[in-house]
Design a protein around this motif. Structure first.
Motif, mmCIF file in Angstrom:
data_model
loop_
_atom_site.group_PDB
_atom_site.id
_atom_site.type_symbol
_atom_site.label_atom_id
_atom_site.label_comp_id
_atom_site.label_asym_id
_atom_site.label_seq_id
_atom_site.Cartn_x
_atom_site.Cartn_y
_atom_site.Cartn_z
ATOM 1 N N LEU A 136 -43.536 16.072 -2.455
ATOM 2 C CA LEU A 136 -44.396 14.778 -1.931
ATOM 3 C C LEU A 136 -43.886 12.914 -2.400
ATOM 4 N N THR A 137 -44.058 13.853 -4.156
ATOM 5 C CA THR A 137 -42.952 12.098 -4.580
ATOM 6 C C THR A 137 -41.596 12.088 -4.152
ATOM 7 N N LEU A 138 -40.857 13.130 -3.884
ATOM 8 C CA LEU A 138 -39.216 12.989 -3.426
ATOM 9 C C LEU A 138 -39.007 12.654 -1.813
ATOM 10 N N ALA A 139 -40.221 12.861 -1.492
ATOM 11 C CA ALA A 139 -40.273 12.583 0.036
ATOM 12 C C ALA A 139 -40.333 10.384 0.020
ATOM 13 N N MET A 140 -41.108 10.272 -1.111
ATOM 14 C CA MET A 140 -41.456 8.678 -0.941
ATOM 15 C C MET A 140 -39.801 7.830 -1.877
ATOM 16 N N ILE A 141 -39.434 9.083 -2.627
ATOM 17 C CA ILE A 141 -38.137 8.534 -3.191
ATOM 18 C C ILE A 141 -36.433 8.971 -2.374
ATOM 19 N N LEU A 142 -37.078 9.820 -1.587
ATOM 20 C CA LEU A 142 -35.822 10.616 -1.112
ATOM 21 C C LEU A 142 -35.704 9.657 0.497
ATOM 22 N N GLY A 143 -37.448 11.185 0.908
ATOM 23 C CA GLY A 143 -37.106 10.573 2.549
ATOM 24 C C GLY A 143 -37.193 9.617 3.147
ATOM 25 N N VAL A 144 -37.764 8.689 2.647
ATOM 26 C CA VAL A 144 -37.919 7.566 3.674
ATOM 27 C C VAL A 144 -36.657 7.005 3.229
ATOM 28 N N PRO A 145 -36.437 6.777 1.879
ATOM 29 C CA PRO A 145 -35.038 5.892 2.811
ATOM 30 C C PRO A 145 -33.937 6.465 3.536
ATOM 31 N N MET A 146 -34.038 7.594 2.960
ATOM 32 C CA MET A 146 -32.575 8.162 3.918
ATOM 33 C C MET A 146 -33.401 8.409 5.164
ATOM 34 N N GLY A 147 -33.768 8.756 5.685
ATOM 35 C CA GLY A 147 -34.855 8.513 7.378
ATOM 36 C C GLY A 147 -34.570 7.446 7.713
ATOM 37 N N THR A 148 -34.571 6.617 6.937
ATOM 38 C CA THR A 148 -34.123 4.911 6.716
ATOM 39 C C THR A 148 -32.841 4.843 7.403
ATOM 40 N N VAL A 149 -31.848 4.910 6.668
ATOM 41 C CA VAL A 149 -30.330 5.081 6.713
ATOM 42 C C VAL A 149 -30.355 5.602 8.132
ATOM 43 N N TYR A 222 -45.767 -2.307 6.079
ATOM 44 C CA TYR A 222 -45.202 -2.904 6.234
ATOM 45 C C TYR A 222 -44.244 -3.403 4.806
ATOM 46 N N ILE A 223 -44.137 -2.941 3.941
ATOM 47 C CA ILE A 223 -43.449 -2.587 3.123
ATOM 48 C C ILE A 223 -41.986 -3.435 3.714
ATOM 49 N N THR A 224 -41.231 -3.108 4.822
ATOM 50 C CA THR A 224 -40.002 -3.424 5.382
ATOM 51 C C THR A 224 -40.372 -4.846 5.651
ATOM 52 N N PRO A 225 -40.960 -5.037 7.112
ATOM 53 C CA PRO A 225 -41.192 -6.852 6.938
ATOM 54 C C PRO A 225 -41.405 -7.698 6.352
ATOM 55 N N PHE A 226 -42.607 -7.279 4.946
ATOM 56 C CA PHE A 226 -42.988 -7.682 4.056
ATOM 57 C C PHE A 226 -41.596 -8.036 2.666
ATOM 58 N N LEU A 227 -40.799 -7.025 2.679
ATOM 59 C CA LEU A 227 -39.491 -7.604 0.982
ATOM 60 C C LEU A 227 -38.432 -8.373 2.595
ATOM 61 N N HIS A 228 -38.234 -8.602 3.501
ATOM 62 C CA HIS A 228 -38.196 -9.438 4.700
ATOM 63 C C HIS A 228 -38.586 -10.553 4.925
ATOM 64 N N ILE A 229 -39.507 -11.056 4.761
ATOM 65 C CA ILE A 229 -40.252 -12.550 5.419
ATOM 66 C C ILE A 229 -40.639 -13.072 4.336
ATOM 67 N N ARG A 230 -40.676 -12.313 2.534
ATOM 68 C CA ARG A 230 -41.277 -12.973 1.528
ATOM 69 C C ARG A 230 -40.459 -13.194 0.930
ATOM 70 N N THR A 231 -39.499 -11.852 0.474
ATOM 71 C CA THR A 231 -38.427 -12.119 -0.451
ATOM 72 C C THR A 231 -37.029 -12.003 -0.262
ATOM 73 N N PHE A 233 -35.301 -10.527 1.779
ATOM 74 C CA PHE A 233 -34.621 -8.804 1.027
ATOM 75 C C PHE A 233 -33.124 -8.341 2.694
ATOM 76 N N THR A 234 -32.310 -7.926 2.330
ATOM 77 C CA THR A 234 -31.775 -7.732 4.019
ATOM 78 C C THR A 234 -32.381 -6.410 4.059
ATOM 79 N N ALA A 235 -31.650 -5.476 4.973
ATOM 80 C CA ALA A 235 -31.840 -3.808 5.200
ATOM 81 C C ALA A 235 -31.950 -3.161 4.175
ATOM 82 N N HIS A 236 -30.138 -3.391 4.600
ATOM 83 C CA HIS A 236 -29.511 -2.164 3.035
ATOM 84 C C HIS A 236 -30.098 -2.661 1.797
ATOM 85 N N THR A 237 -30.860 -3.597 1.337
ATOM 86 C CA THR A 237 -30.767 -4.182 0.553
ATOM 87 C C THR A 237 -32.410 -3.571 -0.058
#
Length: 392
Positions: A136-149, A222-231, A233-237
């Motif tokens: 489950l932890t690896l899903a957070m580390i690898l699964g979600v970012p790889m799925g996003t890419v 909502y971490i993706t729009p949160f980081l884009h709007i508040r910080t 960051f670009t999609a790849h970052t």
């Protein structure tokens, strides 16, 4: 450690990925399905509510089956649900597919937890459970970012298709490596099992699980729009930031087991207090890249450290109903997911409102911290009653 634990970890990896991947796919889902970011975020709530409702029911219905059969059945449901997500023609079809997938979640984790303990000697059970949850932890580390890419370079449908393949791989590895075991037990009435869940300590700790999860998912959804709007960051970052958060979650998984072996409830209270502090600091800190990165890493450590210990503690406190306790605590976690994602959706109407998400997360964590102190009271009361019962 038995190789069969790898099969359970692969299944946990798939479940963790499909549960959380929507968080990284919100822009693609929003544009592809023609819905708002808030509506796309409710796909997290739909899955979580499905787990909440279905987990205890499926656990009771499969109580007469061997755990090996239960693992195979739930992983088949998981694979089917993700295959349906891949070909969903619209928003509501995808929502239904997500709910179908969710039926596998709580019962798989419950059966996997018990099976992992059966595969090793008693003194290695904690280590075996940590190996299962590392999936489950690896899903957070690898699964979600790889799925996003994958979704960014192809389609969100491809991401769900790959998860379906992970489910197939998990089913085959369970079939090959998990030994045949005896049935979980004779059919037990739902009322009899639920009655064991009415102990004040068990109820309070499941509420702690709920608010811990709500704290996590009110921001993480909502971490993706949160980081884009508040910080800015670009999609790849943001993909790299998700890896950083995943590293914090992994460290939290390791830290949580050690703290739980030391002092469970005081450690949990301290971690929830730390989450509250970090989230409040994130309100101004998210405007600056380096402070945002540091705080999100610490948040990942502190928010995930109590997860596996809470599951183990609730099962221990439940006494004679470990199967239903495990499933119902998964329901609590996922009800928290749904509440957190829904509450967050109320705050993301405009760019300026994203600053409120960490405050919402901090509020949920603070409630969880207070509940831990209440649980400590019930624990002391239960310990005081045990000598009297033994004497009788």
């Amino acid at each position: 450690m038995p190789i069969a634990l790898i099969a359970l970890a692969v299944g946990a990896f798939g479940l963790g990925t499909t549960e959380t991947i929507v968080m990284g796919l919100l822009p693609e889902l929003s544009s592809g399905l023609g819905v708002s970011i808030a509506q796309a975020g409710l796909l997290v709530s739909g899955y979580a509510l499905g787990v909440t409702v279905a987990s205890p029911v499926v656990a009771v219905l499969t109580n007469a089956y061997s755990r090996r059969y239960t693992l195979l059945l739930t992983m088949a449901i998981f694979t089917l649900g993700n295959a349906l997500s891949t070909v969903a023609p619209g928003y509501w079809a995808l929502m239904v597919a997500r709910v179908v997938t969710s039926f596998s979640h709580g019962t798989f984790y419950g059966a996997a937890s018990v099976m992992a303990c059966q595969l090793v000697p008693p003194h290695q059970r904690a280590k075996a459970l940590s190996l299962v949850y590392i999936g489950l932890t690896l899903a957070m580390i690898l699964g979600v970012p790889m799925g996003t890419v994958v979704a960014q370079f192809s389609s969100w449908r491809v991401a769900f298709g790959l998860i379906a393949l992970i489910g197939l791989a998990a089913w085959l590895s369970i079939y090959a490596w998990i030994p045949q075991d005896k049935v979980s037990g004779p059919p037990v009435r739902l009322y009899a099992q639920l009655h064991a869940m009415t102990r004040p300590l068990v109820v309070t700790m499941m509420l702690v699980s709920l608010f811990t999860s709500a704290s996590m998912f009110s921001l993480f959804t909502y971490i993706t729009p949160f980081l884009h709007i508040r910080t800015g960051f670009t999609a790849h970052t943001i993909d790299l930031v998700l890896l950083l958060i995943g590293g914090g979650l992994c460290l939290g998984n390791l830290l949580g087991g050690r703290l739980a072996d030391w002092k469970m409830l005081p450690s949990c209270a301290g971690l929830m207090a730390a989450v509250t502090t970090v989230q409040l600091l994130l309100v101004p800190g998210s405007l600056y890249a380096w402070s945002c990165l540091a705080l999100l890493f610490l948040w990942g450590v502190f928010i995930y450290a109590p997860m596996a210990p809470l599951q183990s503690y609730v099962v221990t406190c439940s006494g004679s109903a470990p199967n239903i306790a495990s499933a119902m605590n998964q329901s609590s976690f996922n009800l928290g997911n749904a509440i957190g994602a829904w509450a967050g959706s109320l705050l993301v109407a405009g760019p300026e409102s994203y600053a409120k998400l960490p405050v919402l997360s901090a509020a949920f964590a603070a409630i969880g911290c207070v509940l831990v102190f209440i649980a400590k009271y019930f624990e002391k009361r239960m310990q005081a009653e045990q000598p009297t019962q033994n004497a009788a």
